[in-house]
Design an enzyme around this catalytic site. Structure first.
Site, PDB file in Angstrom:
ATOM      1  N   CYS A   1      41.977  46.466  36.885  1.00 24.60           N
ATOM      2  CA  CYS A   1      41.186  45.236  37.050  1.00 24.60           C
ATOM      3  C   CYS A   1      40.776  44.668  35.695  1.00 24.60           C
ATOM      4  O   CYS A   1      39.946  45.259  34.985  1.00 24.60           O
ATOM      5  CB  CYS A   1      39.962  45.548  37.916  1.00 24.60           C
ATOM      6  SG  CYS A   1      38.712  44.258  37.950  1.00 24.60           S
TER       7      CYS A   1
ATOM      8  N   CYS B   1      37.055  43.785  35.276  1.00 22.77           N
ATOM      9  CA  CYS B   1      36.247  45.009  35.178  1.00 22.77           C
ATOM     10  C   CYS B   1      36.116  45.452  33.725  1.00 22.77           C
ATOM     11  O   CYS B   1      35.060  45.932  33.291  1.00 22.77           O
ATOM     12  CB  CYS B   1      36.885  46.141  35.986  1.00 22.77           C
ATOM     13  SG  CYS B   1      36.977  45.842  37.770  1.00 22.77           S
TER      14      CYS B   1
END
Length: 304
Positions: free
Chosen positions: A72, A75
């Site tokens: 991600c 993230c």
């Protein structure tokens, strides 16, 4: 906060999972690829350690859960910011990092639709959340509002004026409490609602409003409510009135069990009505109350 997180997200449902994984390494070992685990301010959490490191810890202090994955991109932008803020907080809160690929059950419990998702846990239950990589100033503001709302509610967050200086009474709360004490529930509800219109995150006003609304309902209930509900198990309004009466008269577990049974018998919008009424009753009690904790576990079982 997302619809999936509002209401009865029973975090203690992960406890059984943890017991099945007793041989899992402690949270301080083997930090996942997303980082964390370097200090007491940042910990790595698994399904096996979630109950102890998040749910039980949140009874003492605010725990912020960072749900991330190695693939991600956002993230990787958000996590370092959260870690730095946790380190700078001086122990005001703890960051718990969860790799959703390695721990999918945790993401399922929260009803996570996308990552990164960040969930604030206090008193054993979610109190707020956001998704996406927010700018650092917005995250700071989010944290400040949470900590302010939780002052005096958790041992790790002392009340305002804890240094000995007595805070002046808030006339808005004085008005609401005075109305409540004289039995004017409509005026008390209106007073608390005025506070929330200006400060939607004011936890004291939320708690006061829940108490007032319950008191107004309970004032209308009587012993016959239980008899009527027992005779008409499919009449949800009768079940609500009976549960209110039971809780008001100290038969708290009976009231909780009545509505959990109704959850098992219903589906769709009816089930959601029952769930919302039950969660409203939970809000009348300390989140650490064992009767609430047990009922939340039973509710999770009934729902899933």
């Amino acid at each position: 906060m997302s619809a999936a997180l509002s209401g009865a997200v029973d975090l203690s449902a992960l406890k059984a999972r943890a017991e099945a994984q007793r041989n899992a390494p402690p949270p301080s070992s083997g930090a996942p690829a997303g980082g964390g685990g370097a200090s007491a301010a940042v910990i790595d959490v698994t399904e096996a350690t979630f109950q102890a490191e998040v749910v039980e810890r949140s009874l003492q202090q605010l725990v912020v859960v960072d749900l991330w994955a190695d693939w991600c991109g956002p993230c990787k932008q958000l996590s370092p910011v959260l870690e730095r803020l946790a380190e700078q907080s001086g122990g005001a809160w703890v960051l718990a990092k969860v790799d959703v690929d390695a721990n999918p059950r945790i993401a399922q419990v929260f009803g996570v639709q996308s990552i990164p998702t960040v969930v604030a846990i206090a008193g054993g239950q979610p109190v707020n959340a956001f998704s996406g990589a927010l700018p650092e100033p917005e995250i700071r503001q989010w944290l400040d509002q949470l900590l302010e709302a939780l002052k005096g509610k958790l041992p790790g967050i002392p009340p305002s004026g804890a240094d000995g200086a007595e805070e002046p009474e808030d006339p808005r709360f004085t008005e609401a409490e005075a109305a409540f004490e004289r039995g004017d529930f409509a005026a008390a509800e209106a007073a608390y609602q005025r506070i929330l219109d200006v400060e939607p995150a004011n936890e004291l006003a939320k708690a006061g409003l829940a108490q007032v609304r319950f008191a107004a309902r309970a004032a209308e209930a009587d012993p016959s409510a239980v008899t009527r509900a027992d005779a008409s198990p499919d009449d949800l309004d009768a079940q609500f009135a009976a549960a209110d009466y039971e809780v008001a008269t100290g038969k708290v577990e009976d009231g909780f069990s009545r509505l959990i049974d109704a959850v098992r018998r219903t589906a769709g919008p009816d089930r959601n009505r029952v769930r919302e009424h039950l969660v409203g009753l939970f809000d009348l009690f300390d989140p650490a109350d064992e009767r609430v904790a047990a009922a939340r576990r039973n509710l999770a079982s009934a729902l899933f």
